[in-house]
Design an enzyme around this catalytic site. Sequence first.
Site: not given
Length: 363
Positions: A224-226, A242, A308
């Site tokens: 969401p935009g971190g 996204d 990851k």
Amino acid sequence: MKQVMFYCRSGFEKECAGEIQDKATQLEVFGFPRLKSNTGYVLFECYQEGDADKLIQQIKFNELIFARQMFAVATELSDLPTEDRISPILNALSSVEGVPHCGDIRIETPDTNEAKELLKFCRKFTVPLRQALRGKQMLTARDTDRIPVMHVCFIEPGHCYVGYSYTNNNSKFFMGIPRLKFPSDSPSRSTLKLEEAFHVFIPRDEWDTRLASGMWAVDLGACPGGWTYQLVKRSMFVHAIDNGMMAQSLMDTGQVKHHMVDGFKFEPQRKNVTWIVCDMIEKPARVAHLMGEWLIKGWAKEALFNLKLPMKGRYDEVLQDIENLKEFLNKNGFKYKLQAKHLYHDREEITVHIQAITNISPH
């Protein structure tokens, strides 16, 4: 001195130990790591006296991925009496040859829930121990970063390791952890990962030129935009890539263009992008190759991305992915500076930073 203490994230002792063993072997310093799972530290035991100092000078700290801090151990003390913990430390240090004059002291613990319960004691103990060490001329009268820093690491009550690190080859942060505050207006806690990465990878005196107002950045897997939040906060313009929704607070700034497309397919129309950042949940080899492509095509000058990690073979995966990426960049004649770190705010992932060498100041 024959021991070196390395701090790491709890649960990553095996990866830290494997990395240190490899680095020590390359330097022809022979020994073995001692570790226990979930303790947050690794002790490397050198076979030869004096090799601890050699290691902390010759291992390049900024090339270590899993270690947060390192220091040569001068002495280990256990069963310190509660009525006087200072005298045994002073006596032990005075009996060890080769301990340098230090300019600061950090009384720390490994980063585990159990050990961190000692931090309140560590804070209280710092002033009296510092004064006592200054009285014995083991510490300078005033703090200075021009000479080594002394470390006292309590792994449990009354049990500590005392040693030193060199300020030009250590982490400048207490416990090797930058202290960052979560901004209440950020849409995601992931924002702290990118902020920490800036602190670790970009020298503070270069922020004004390398994280400058008016730059363009691309954030792959932005919602969401971190991470976008950190770029916007620095007055950059951002292409947020996204298929999900971005926080309206970021869109309202007028600095963000949201592209609802696959991060692996997006191409910037104008080649004016300075930063490419990426925190997509994808196979690490695929993300690493994508970042390499962005750089060799000249689509960005600096890349900062997460890889990851799998549940097993994490260290081997990291080595393979970074080696493949370096090989890809080298094969294409791309000159670069690469650094990777398992940051405090990372979990089952590492963060990698690559800077095009043409973008590095010669000064």
